[in-house]
Motif scaffolding. Sequence first.
Motif, PDB file in Angstrom:
ATOM      1  N   GLY A   1       0.826  -1.197   0.000  1.00 30.39           N
ATOM      2  CA  GLY A   1       0.000   0.000   0.000  1.00 30.39           C
ATOM      3  C   GLY A   1       0.857   1.242   0.000  1.00 30.39           C
ATOM      4  O   GLY A   1       2.074   1.182  -0.179  1.00 30.39           O
TER       5      GLY A   1
ATOM      6  N   GLY B   1      -8.856  -5.709  -2.863  1.00 22.52           N
ATOM      7  CA  GLY B   1      -7.429  -5.817  -2.615  1.00 22.52           C
ATOM      8  C   GLY B   1      -6.918  -7.225  -2.431  1.00 22.52           C
ATOM      9  O   GLY B   1      -5.773  -7.417  -2.008  1.00 22.52           O
TER      10      GLY B   1
ATOM     11  N   VAL C   1      -3.316  -1.758   0.937  1.00 25.37           N
ATOM     12  CA  VAL C   1      -4.331  -1.844  -0.107  1.00 25.37           C
ATOM     13  C   VAL C   1      -4.476  -3.286  -0.586  1.00 25.37           C
ATOM     14  O   VAL C   1      -5.581  -3.753  -0.877  1.00 25.37           O
ATOM     15  CB  VAL C   1      -3.963  -0.921  -1.288  1.00 25.37           C
ATOM     16  CG1 VAL C   1      -4.936  -1.098  -2.449  1.00 25.37           C
ATOM     17  CG2 VAL C   1      -3.942   0.538  -0.834  1.00 25.37           C
TER      18      VAL C   1
END
Length: 234
Positions: free
Chosen positions: A11, A197, A18
Motif C-alpha cells: 500500500g 485488494g 491496499v
Amino acid sequence: MFLTLDIKEAGYSIDEPVLKDIQFSVGPGELVGLIGPNGAGKSTTIKSILGVVNQVRGDIQVNEYAYIPERPIFYDGLTLWEHIDFLLSTLQTDEDSFTQRAKRLLDLFQLSRVTHDFPESFSKGMQQKVMLILALLKKPDLHIIDEPFMGLDPRAIKDLLQMIDNEKERGAGILMSTHALDTAEKICDRFLLISKGRLVAQGTLGDLRRESGLNQGSLLDCFDVLTMGEPNVR
C-alpha cells in the motif's frame, strides 16, 4: 517464470495496506488477464511490480519488462522518431534491423506520416499506438499492459491483438489489466480476479466456471459470482 509475485501486504502507507495475500506468476508465451472493477487493486498490483509503491511486504521477482500505462507518458520536446531513436540508444541490438522493424510498426499503426511530430500533440488513440510501438520494439521478456484497448479504433485493436499473438509466439509473457471482459475471455490463457485488494480466484475460464458453479458462464458471470458483495478499495 518471467514474473513471480508473492505480496503479503502492499500500500501507500504502513497503516493502510491496499493489497493482501496476492500470489501469482506469468510464464513464457502466456497472456494473463488481471481483472477487477475500478478500485479493486489492479493498479496497486502493477505499481508494486514496477517498484513505485512505498510499502510492500513480500517478494517480487521480475525479468526485463516493457510497461504500457493506461495514460501514455512521453518526453517533452522529443518527436515520435526521437523517442524511437532514444530507445535504440538504450538497447544492444542491430541498428538496421531495429530501424526496419520501427518503420514496419509505424506503417502498421498508420503513424508514418507523423514521425517528426510531437506525441503530446497526438490524440489519445495515437498516443496509445506510440506506447505499443515502443514496447514492441524493446522485445522484452514480459509486457505489462494497463487497459490497452482504451482509445484504439477497431482496426488498431485488431492489429494489437495480432501483435500480442506474435509476442506470445516469440515467447514473451504478458500481464494485461483490462475492463474489456468480452475480449479478455477470448484471448487470455489465464485470469487473475482481484476484488477488495485480494486475489479472489485465478486460473483458466474452465477453472473459474468450476469455482463459481457456472458451467457455461461467461467471464463476467463468473466474476460477478466470485466477487459478490465485495466492496472496492483504491
